[in-house]
Design an enzyme around this catalytic site. Structure first.
Site, short mmCIF file in Angstrom:
data_model
loop_
_atom_site.label_atom_id
_atom_site.label_comp_id
_atom_site.label_asym_id
_atom_site.label_seq_id
_atom_site.Cartn_x
_atom_site.Cartn_y
_atom_site.Cartn_z
N ASP A 7 -46.73 -41.39 -35.13
CA ASP A 7 -45.98 -40.32 -35.76
C ASP A 7 -45.12 -40.96 -36.85
O ASP A 7 -45.00 -42.20 -36.91
CB ASP A 7 -45.12 -39.63 -34.69
N ASP A 9 -41.74 -39.22 -38.76
CA ASP A 9 -40.31 -38.90 -38.68
C ASP A 9 -39.79 -39.08 -37.26
O ASP A 9 -40.34 -38.51 -36.31
CB ASP A 9 -40.06 -37.46 -39.12
N ASP A 165 -42.14 -39.88 -30.82
CA ASP A 165 -40.75 -39.83 -30.35
C ASP A 165 -40.36 -38.52 -29.70
O ASP A 165 -39.21 -38.41 -29.25
CB ASP A 165 -39.81 -40.07 -31.53
#
Length: 219
Positions: A7, A9, A165
């Site tokens: 991922d 961001d 995250d």
């Protein structure tokens, strides 16, 4: 060999400050009061259209203006995408080490593909990623598993790990049936214990060992 798909961001970059700045420039342009950093940070994770929807809801704006506000946000964000954005500690060295060790690297994010590629270029990471799947690359975005499956298939590796995250990333990995490594210092909204993951880490220097365990390569 193995593939590691990331991922963006909240995983590789802390982009919330620039997203917050662009969101408030958008609000100022239409005569609305700014929103706090924490509020905007909490809206990140499901792509820019959903981000704008959440901002509109927070300011009591009608849904009919969504397309126009989305265009305004993207204009402000694309004009200045990385002034305040930073790589998380040790990201660059770990990515370079994985690539030098033979891993093929991919990116699967809900950020639009154009800004994603621009940010990778700004941070001189574009050379490391063989595959980039953004939030507008396919007709669907995470947590639909198709973007992550497309990235894994393009890398041509059966032994793949997804690194993210958030709740969205955890669900995406589960639906794609890939091992998931959770970076605990990003934008998740739930306690770590409530997310599904195969390994969790707070320091990127721990990631190579996690990848070796989750995606072992036969001797």
């Amino acid at each position: 060999m193995r593939a590691v798909i990331f991922d963006l961001d909240g995983t590789l970059i802390d982009s919330a400050p620039d997203i917050h700045a662009a969101a408030n420039r958008m609000l100022a342009e239409i005569g609305q009061e700014a929103l706090s950093y924490d509020a905007i940070r909490g809206f990140i994770g499901n792509g820019v259209p959903v981000l704008v929807e959440r901002i509109m809801r927070a300011r009591g704006l009608g849904a009919e203006g969504h397309a126009a506000l989305l265009d305004i946000f993207m204009r402000h964000y694309n004009a200045d995408p990385a002034t305040l954005t930073r790589l998380y500690p040790n990201v660059r060295g770990v990515l370079e080490g994985l690539a030098d060790g033979g891993a093929r690297l991919g990116l699967c994010t809900n950020k639009p593909e154009g800004p994603t590629r621009e940010i990778l270029k700004i941070f001189d990471l574009d050379r490391l990623f063989e595959v980039v799947v953004g939030g507008d690359t396919l007709p669907v975005k995470k947590p639909d598993p198709a973007p992550l499956q497309a990235a894994a298939q393009a890398l041509g590796r059966e032994r793949s790990v997804y690194v993210g995250d958030s709740e969205v990333d955890a669900e995406t990995a589960a639906r794609a049936a890939l091992p998931f490594a959770l970076f605990t210092e990003g934008y998740r909204k739930s306690p770590v214990a409530e997310l599904r993951f195969d390994a969790a880490f707070a320091d990127f220097t721990d990631l190579p060992g996690i990848v070796a365990r989750l995606a072992p390569v036969p001797a």
